[in-house]
Scaffold this active site. Structure first.
Site, short mmCIF file in Angstrom:
data_model
loop_
_atom_site.label_atom_id
_atom_site.label_comp_id
_atom_site.label_asym_id
_atom_site.label_seq_id
_atom_site.Cartn_x
_atom_site.Cartn_y
_atom_site.Cartn_z
N ASP A 83 53.12 112.44 23.78
CA ASP A 83 54.32 113.16 23.33
C ASP A 83 55.35 113.09 24.45
OD1 ASP A 83 52.88 113.85 21.10
OD2 ASP A 83 52.32 115.82 21.85
N ASP A 85 59.11 114.17 25.65
CA ASP A 85 60.13 115.19 25.34
C ASP A 85 61.50 114.78 25.88
OD1 ASP A 85 58.24 116.89 24.13
OD2 ASP A 85 57.59 117.60 26.11
N ASP A 139 59.90 113.86 21.03
CA ASP A 139 60.42 115.14 20.57
C ASP A 139 61.83 115.31 21.14
OD1 ASP A 139 58.00 115.56 19.37
OD2 ASP A 139 57.28 117.04 20.81
N LYS A 239 45.77 119.74 32.98
CA LYS A 239 46.24 119.66 31.59
C LYS A 239 45.19 118.99 30.70
CE LYS A 239 50.42 118.01 31.11
NZ LYS A 239 51.63 117.23 31.41
N SER A 256 52.17 123.54 29.37
CA SER A 256 52.14 122.63 30.53
C SER A 256 53.16 123.05 31.59
CB SER A 256 52.46 121.21 30.08
OG SER A 256 51.50 120.75 29.19
N ASP A 312 57.10 132.24 27.03
CA ASP A 312 57.63 133.01 25.89
C ASP A 312 56.75 132.90 24.65
OD1 ASP A 312 58.31 130.34 25.56
OD2 ASP A 312 60.20 130.77 24.53
#
Lengths: 424, 151
Positions: A83, A85, A139, A239, A256, A312
């Site tokens: 993935d 980002d 993403d 991770k 992460s 969060d």
């Protein structure tokens, strides 16, 4: 007999060599990195095309998260799925409704039927995900710059549905600032970097045939992507362990970026990879346990942008927090055992439970091949006293003047194991 | 032929943790630790000088041999089903006391002129590293050859 007097090279311990080789097997390879960069440039160009709803509205596209700090690992245990980002900074009013912000980006990427990314996108709560046939995901998160805040700080948008809901919100974030902070706080060591890079390149060269058949795209000149600090490798391994532990759990996993913040806070104090990993695991556990002891969930924020809270969405509850503390307890216990008096069989079994079977078995197999080749070619060396075999040292590290372990190292005369056919 | 006293001196110099546990003059036994990778092994080294006793010439097997004291020699690997540990002089009575095959006698890789500390012990280190690799993967990567045995 030739005597060699030298300093200790990195990855001289079997455990460190195996940890590095596992990290190499789960991280983004150089060719996949190049592919990701090429795809990033292609998307950047595509969303700004003339008939895009974002034409002339994209001011910047940059990598964020693990891609920006060189810590990308496969998101799956048995397949190489990555993935990546990205942040797309848009010249739109900051009060644009969150669902509308995602609508615009989705339209810009997905385009019309028959266009490049049509049918290959998924709308997530904060980003638009583009899926590629080889398992890679990009993403893309829309952001609007907050001019009154530090460089590249802005709003990102949270919208669980494609229409307005009460959960819609905008969040202050500065992923670029955190990436710079992380890089500054995890300095590279020349010898470790050379040793790790040599191993990574050796591994990738062995997979050249596969890569040659893969999609080939040109990318701009860039820093060697395997030039990494020990702290980054430790982060990748932590991770990976998290991914192993959460693979079968149907809950959100620890972020992460929270782990990266703790690693950056504590990097640069150890001499070997296993020491670094142990220290980082202990520090991470300490941060979580401190919050647990106070009866609240941990709060880790972006040091370059206080309102950007990395925690969060996790842990959410003390129970969820305690689960990961328990995972880290087990990790620390296993790593301490591995640093003791253990053979390769036990090492392999334990590492497989921590980082997955496939990566571990492959790493041990390569370790065994490397060690055996030294013996077969008469290049074996040993340390008198301890009776240690000196692990193969990459030419790149040897060229920096570090050839072996501390103290006197002796070349072992070439020999041929002989013997009876074993009786069954 | 290197005198036994010189063998003892060199062993003490290079592998001080090895102790002479028997010294019969022409037959010496050492025991000590080696840690080729990350596990410590205790090994026993026997060195025998050829002797003439009356009309009998007494020869030690290969002049020097090594057995594993602790941990006990494992004879199988989960990764090599049906196979036994390679490169051993098989001890039919007590397989776990089988001698390690460290050099090829046919090519005189080792002679009695050579120091054990420079040859037999480093080769034991290589053997143990290969053995650990075999036990973990089922593949013996340390090379070697087997004699053709008539059965």
């Amino acid at each position: 007999m030739k005597h060699l007097q030298s300093l200790s090279p990195p990855l001289a311990e079997p455990l460190d060599a195996l940890l590095a080789d596992i990290a190499i097997r789960v991280q983004l390879s150089e060719s996949n990195y190049n592919k990701a960069v090429a795809r990033f440039h292609a998307i950047q160009e595509y969303i700004q095309r003339e008939d895009s709803p974002l034409h002339d509205l994209v001011t910047l596209v940059h990598a964020q998260g693990s891609m920006a700090i060189g810590a990308t690992i496969s998101s799956k245990l048995e397949n190489d799925e990555f993935d990546i980002d990205l942040i797309a900074t848009l010249d739109l009013p900051p009060d644009t409704p969150p669902h509308r912000m995602l609508d615009l980006l989705e339209e810009a990427i997905a385009g019309e039927p028959g266009s490049r990314y049509y049918g290959k996108t998924t709308r997530c709560t904060r980003c638009i995900q583009v899926q590629y046939a080889d398992g890679m995901h990009l993403d893309v998160t829309p952001m609007v710059r907050i001019e009154t805040m530090p460089e590249k700080c802005g709003y990102i948008y949270h919208a669980p549905k494609s229409h307005a809901t009460d959960d819609d919100t905008k969040i202050v974030a500065n992923p670029w600032g955190f990436a710079q902070h992380f890089i500054e706080h995890t300095p590279k060591d020349v010898l470790f970097e050379a040793a790790f890079m040599a191993r990574a390149r050796e591994f990738e060269a062995a997979h050249l045939l596969v890569e040659a058949q893969a999609e080939v795209e040109q990318v701009p000149e860039q820093e060697p992507m395997h030039a990494k600090s020990m702290a980054v490798i430790a982060l990748q391994l932590l991770k990976r362990y998290r991914n192993v532990r959460y693979d079968k759990r149907d809950v959100r996993c620890p972020p992460s970026v929270m782990m990266a913040k703790v690693v950056a806070d504590n990097a640069g104090h150890t001499g070997t990879l296993s020491e670094e990993l142990l220290l980082q695991a202990n520090q991470l556990r300490g941060v979580l346990q401190e919050a647990q002891d106070r009866g609240h969930t941990v709060i880790v924020a972006n040091p370059t942008c206080a309102p950007d809270v990395f925690t969060d969405r996790w842990p959410g509850t003390l129970t969820a927090q305690q689960v990961f503390i328990g995972d880290l307890d087990e990790f620390i216990e296993k790593l301490q055992q591995l640093r003791g008096d253990v053979d390769l069989v036990q090492m392999q079994a334990t590492l497989a439970t921590m980082f997955g079977e496939r990566a571990t078995i492959e790493a041990v197999k390569q370790f065994n091949e490397r060690t055996g080749q030294q013996i077969v070619y008469g290049q074996s060396r040993h340390t008198p006293g301890s009776g240690r075999i000196v692990l193969p040292t990459a030419a790149e590290v040897a060229a920096l003047g570090v050839a072996a372990v501390p103290g006197v190292v002796r070349a072992t005369p070439k020999h041929t194991h002989f013997g009876d056919e074993p009786c069954a | 032929m290197m005198p036994m006293s010189e063998q003892i001196r060199r062993m003490r110099q290079q592998f001080p943790a090895f102790e002479v546990v028997f010294n019969g003059g022409w037959h010496v036994v050492w025991e000590g630790p080696l840690r080729p990778l990350a596990r410590t092994y205790w090994v026993r080294v026997n060195a025998v000088e050829p002797r003439q006793i009356d009309n009998l010439r007494v020869l030690g097997t290969c002049g020097a041999h090594v057995t594993l004291v602790a941990p006990e020699l494992e004879l199988t690997s989960d990764f090599a089903p049906g196979e036994s540990t390679p490169h051993l002089y098989w001890n039919q009575n007590t397989p776990t006391k089988s001698r390690l095959c460290l050099f090829d006698p046919a090519t005189e890789e080792w002679t009695r002129d050579m120091a054990l500390a420079d040859t037999i012990i480093p080769w034991t280190i290589d053997w143990l590293a290969s053995y650990e690799g075999w036990r973990a993967t089922g593949i013996w990567t340390g090379g070697g050859r087997h004699p053709v045995v008539a059965r």
